[in-house]
Design an enzyme around this catalytic site. Structure first.
Site, short mmCIF file in Angstrom:
data_model
loop_
_atom_site.label_atom_id
_atom_site.label_comp_id
_atom_site.label_asym_id
_atom_site.label_seq_id
_atom_site.Cartn_x
_atom_site.Cartn_y
_atom_site.Cartn_z
N SER A 1 0.39 -1.70 5.09
CA SER A 1 0.72 -0.94 3.94
C SER A 1 -0.41 -0.92 3.20
O SER A 1 -1.24 -2.00 2.94
CB SER A 1 2.01 -1.22 3.28
OG SER A 1 1.77 -0.53 2.20
N TYR B 1 6.84 -7.37 -1.35
CA TYR B 1 6.38 -6.29 -0.38
C TYR B 1 4.81 -6.37 -0.06
O TYR B 1 4.34 -6.56 1.09
CB TYR B 1 6.73 -4.96 -0.76
CG TYR B 1 6.58 -3.88 0.21
CD1 TYR B 1 7.34 -3.75 1.44
CD2 TYR B 1 5.38 -3.17 0.50
CE1 TYR B 1 7.09 -2.84 2.35
CE2 TYR B 1 5.30 -2.29 1.11
CZ TYR B 1 6.11 -1.91 2.10
OH TYR B 1 5.81 -0.78 3.09
#
Length: 259
Positions: free
Chosen positions: A145, A158
């Site tokens: 990501s 995350y």
């Protein structure tokens, strides 16, 4: 399809029942590959298999990648049915990056995100290796990501997990070089997946003008954008690429925005 590089190859996509993973599975299936979707959502997995019109027919296996025994079982099934694995796409992950303020974050919640997003990728690579060794040109792609490189507030687990995946990617690339396994990563930016969910959760997305203008290309990304890059990275056209991370975000992370 008859002349596709992927015809007859065996592809494992974790987290492949919805969103980006579903887009990746569809793209490989359209090229004639045997796609195995591993996911925790059985309802979504069965819908995904039914929605992909391809020959051979995709297969769904229920799997929580954070559980070692689940990962072992998936790879044992692939070994028994197909004897080898050509491509592993580590896409499974807990997608919601927001956890609340640092003082409020439950430690088990932090650990769960790392267990799925990071440990799960490690486990899949570990137990896939014996089957990848049997392939002619094996490849692994890890879906990370842009949050590995930049953050909004309260995205601790995350961001940490995706940053760890970036490091794990180049570590695996070097470690598996003798096995001829190429390992790369793709770091997606804003990819719209609301219309790529199982039927009962599916929504038609709407993007404001401001949303589109954040991206130099003038739009939000789609799962197809990521899928096409995965197809490239796992093909013979990318045979000289390993240990790399490609950011696919429509240019969003390189655009300076002043409020």
């Amino acid at each position: 399809m008859a002349n596709s590089y992927y015809k007859g190859k065996i592809i494992l996509v974790t987290g492949g029942a919805q969103g980006i993973g579903l887009g990746i599975g569809q793209a490989f299936a359209a090229e004639g590959a045997q796609v195995i979707i591993a996911d925790t959502d059985e309802e979504a997995g069965q819908e995904a298999v039914e929605s992909i019109r391809s020959d051979p027919k995709p297969e769904f296996i229920l799997c929580d990648v954070s559980r070692e025994e689940d990962v072992q079982a998936v790879l044992q099934t692939i070994k028994q049915k197909y004897s080898q694995l050509d491509v592993l796409v580590n896409n499974a992950g807990i997608a919601d990056p927001f956890m609340g303020s640092l003082e409020e974050v439950p430690v088990p919640d932090f650990d769960k995100v790392l267990a799925v997003n990071l440990r799960g990728t490690f486990l899949c690579a570990k137990y896939s290796l014996p089957l990848l060794r049997k392939a002619k040109a094996p490849a692994i792609v890890n879906i990370t990501s842009t949050r590995a490189f930049m953050s909004e507030p309260d995205t601790f687990a995350y961001s940490a997990s995706k940053g760890g995946l970036e490091a794990l990617t180049h570590s695996l690339a070097i470690s598996l070089a003798e096995d001829k396994v190429r390992v790369n990563a793709i770091a997606p930016g804003w990819i719209e997946t609301r219309n790529w969910q199982k039927e009962k959760d599916r929504e038609e997305p709407h993007h404001r003008k401001e949303d589109k203008e954040q991206h130099p290309v003038g739009r939000v990304g789609t799962p197809e954008d990521i899928a096409q890059a995965v197809l490239f990275l796992c093909s013979d056209k990318a045979g000289f690429i390993t240990g790399q991370s490609i950011t696919i975000d429509g240019g969003m992370t390189v655009k300076m925005i002043y409020k």
